[in-house]
Design a protein around this motif. Sequence first.
Motif, mmCIF file in Angstrom:
data_model
loop_
_atom_site.group_PDB
_atom_site.id
_atom_site.type_symbol
_atom_site.label_atom_id
_atom_site.label_comp_id
_atom_site.label_asym_id
_atom_site.label_seq_id
_atom_site.Cartn_x
_atom_site.Cartn_y
_atom_site.Cartn_z
ATOM 1 N N PRO A 85 0.814 -1.227 0.000
ATOM 2 C CA PRO A 85 0.000 0.000 0.000
ATOM 3 C C PRO A 85 0.847 1.278 0.000
ATOM 4 O O PRO A 85 0.309 2.371 -0.172
ATOM 5 C CB PRO A 85 -0.793 -0.118 1.316
ATOM 6 N N GLN A 86 2.166 1.132 0.153
ATOM 7 C CA GLN A 86 3.035 2.321 0.147
ATOM 8 C C GLN A 86 3.013 3.004 -1.224
ATOM 9 O O GLN A 86 3.281 4.199 -1.329
ATOM 10 C CB GLN A 86 4.502 1.915 0.449
ATOM 11 N N HIS A 87 2.723 2.223 -2.287
ATOM 12 C CA HIS A 87 2.712 2.797 -3.642
ATOM 13 C C HIS A 87 1.306 3.232 -4.015
ATOM 14 O O HIS A 87 0.366 2.435 -3.929
ATOM 15 C CB HIS A 87 3.168 1.759 -4.667
ATOM 16 N N HIS A 88 1.157 4.474 -4.452
ATOM 17 C CA HIS A 88 -0.131 4.923 -4.968
ATOM 18 C C HIS A 88 -0.197 4.547 -6.451
ATOM 19 O O HIS A 88 0.554 5.081 -7.273
ATOM 20 C CB HIS A 88 -0.275 6.435 -4.795
ATOM 21 N N LEU A 89 -1.093 3.613 -6.786
ATOM 22 C CA LEU A 89 -1.166 3.149 -8.175
ATOM 23 C C LEU A 89 -2.117 4.007 -8.988
ATOM 24 O O LEU A 89 -3.131 4.479 -8.476
ATOM 25 C CB LEU A 89 -1.639 1.690 -8.205
ATOM 26 N N GLN A 96 12.379 20.127 -6.542
ATOM 27 C CA GLN A 96 10.972 20.193 -6.941
ATOM 28 C C GLN A 96 10.545 18.924 -7.665
ATOM 29 O O GLN A 96 9.470 18.375 -7.416
ATOM 30 C CB GLN A 96 10.744 21.437 -7.826
ATOM 31 N N LEU A 97 11.418 18.400 -8.536
ATOM 32 C CA LEU A 97 11.104 17.169 -9.268
ATOM 33 C C LEU A 97 10.929 16.002 -8.305
ATOM 34 O O LEU A 97 9.991 15.193 -8.421
ATOM 35 C CB LEU A 97 12.238 16.839 -10.246
ATOM 36 N N LEU A 98 11.834 15.913 -7.357
ATOM 37 C CA LEU A 98 11.762 14.816 -6.391
ATOM 38 C C LEU A 98 10.501 14.947 -5.526
ATOM 39 O O LEU A 98 9.786 13.973 -5.279
ATOM 40 C CB LEU A 98 13.016 14.805 -5.501
ATOM 41 N N ARG A 99 10.220 16.160 -5.089
ATOM 42 C CA ARG A 99 9.024 16.411 -4.265
ATOM 43 C C ARG A 99 7.748 15.983 -4.991
ATOM 44 O O ARG A 99 6.901 15.292 -4.434
ATOM 45 C CB ARG A 99 8.889 17.929 -3.985
ATOM 46 N N ASN A 100 7.657 16.433 -6.252
ATOM 47 C CA ASN A 100 6.436 16.136 -7.022
ATOM 48 C C ASN A 100 6.228 14.630 -7.142
ATOM 49 O O ASN A 100 5.115 14.130 -6.995
ATOM 50 C CB ASN A 100 6.533 16.718 -8.439
ATOM 51 N N LYS A 120 3.210 12.311 -5.478
ATOM 52 C CA LYS A 120 2.262 11.628 -6.354
ATOM 53 C C LYS A 120 2.251 10.116 -6.118
ATOM 54 O O LYS A 120 1.196 9.496 -6.123
ATOM 55 C CB LYS A 120 2.666 11.929 -7.807
ATOM 56 N N TYR A 121 3.426 9.542 -5.915
ATOM 57 C CA TYR A 121 3.501 8.078 -5.941
ATOM 58 C C TYR A 121 3.747 7.419 -4.580
ATOM 59 O O TYR A 121 3.480 6.234 -4.424
ATOM 60 C CB TYR A 121 4.618 7.632 -6.899
#
Length: 378
Positions: A126-130, A287-291, A295-296
């Motif tokens: 469940p750690q991954h948002h699919l 910013q790229l890493l944060r986004n 999201k995921y």
Amino acid sequence: MDAEVGVIGLGTVGSMTLWQLSRQGVSAVGFEQFGIGHDYSAAGGESRIFRTAYGEGLEYVPLMLESYRLWRELEEESGNKLLHLTGGLMIGNTGTPFMDNVLKSIERFGLDHEVLDQEQAKKRFPQHHLLQGEIMVLDTLAGGLRPELAVVSAVKQAEKLGAAVHSHSRVERIEPSGTGVKVIANGKTYQFGKVVISTGPWTGAFLPEYKPQIAVKRLAMGWFAAKDIRKFQSDRFPVYIRESGEDKFYGTPTFEGSMVKAAFYINYGIIDNPDGLNRTIMPDDIQLLRNAVQKYLPDLYPDPVRASVYMDGFTPDEHALVGAIDDEKHIILLGGFSGHGFKMATGIGKIASDLIMEGKTSFEVDHLSPKRFHKMNA
Ligand SMILES: Cc1cc2nc3c(=O)[nH]c(=O)nc-3n(C[C@H](O)[C@H](O)[C@H](O)COP(=O)(O)OP(=O)(O)OC[C@H]3O[C@@H](n4cnc5c(N)ncnc54)[C@H](O)[C@@H]3O)c2cc1C
């Protein structure tokens, strides 16, 4: 003659080549411009993913299985734990070239695996948002390698077996000589029968004719704090690679117990001169890493607590350049590993030693021929 073989660059694949040559009783000398196990180039950041069901192409699977066997042998010889098997999740939609190759690798080579549909995947990891339609394939023979320790272990083993190592020694150039190759470094000229060029991101600087074929990319990785770190331990959170549309994202469980590594496979910029790599993390990198984390991986806090910059050489087709580059077959190039070379380094070292000793290898390396782009340009 100073030795049968000179190895130029003792990073990822150079260190493994020196070890393999020394194991075969071949006299060898290695040159490294920095200290052994440094992290100023492609290797570093505590972990690299190892996996066998290979999204980049089925032809790699035998090399992965041989590399696995050799990683275990390096562990045994050195006494160091280098590969932590956690399983590996390949996450994405079926039908993409990456997922297709993963599934075909499994089928063709009978690799141990599980396919989880979206409901099973959500429950188990469940750690991954699919995203809609995404599934997971669990590759059992996958995990995290320890890059710095692996390089040091291989070089130390090679030294024990008789190899000579010149660290903090930048090779200036090589010159073909009648019977082999001259290497100029430390204000001295060394004579070898053959040389291996494993200079990673510096390959284009060292061999200018290969510069157009190896673009050096700057790559950043982040380490994140978790809302509950227990969810990210290696028994609950395997290493993973995911392709969600344009986003290609990968990461590992926590190996040191307080942070979780995650990174994006994107171009953080092409570097003309690897000596000038900007190792400072910039606001855009963050910013790229944060986004991506937002999201995921919603159970991580999105601001990295640590981030670092590395680089690797990328070829146009993202397959490496492995093979002889001169008619006499005195000069073997190992370069352009295109962001996925660490896991196969032990196997590549074996291939390099086969090429040196026998002029051929039983592994499938046609797709890695250094001459393939010359053909395209002809
Ligand atoms: C951020 C990041 C994450 C990655 N993740 C993964 C992963 O999870 N799994 C995976 O399999 N791969 C991964 N990779 C790819 C992998 O790490 C690289 O493909 C691999 O390390 C490249 O090895 P190399 O030997 O070509 O280069 P390097 O390891 O950089 O070695 C080149 C060496 O040559 C030396 N050198 C250069 N010029 C000279 C000279 N003139 N004289 C003497 N020494 C010289 C350099 O100092 C260096 O030590 C990743 C890469 C990056 C950057």
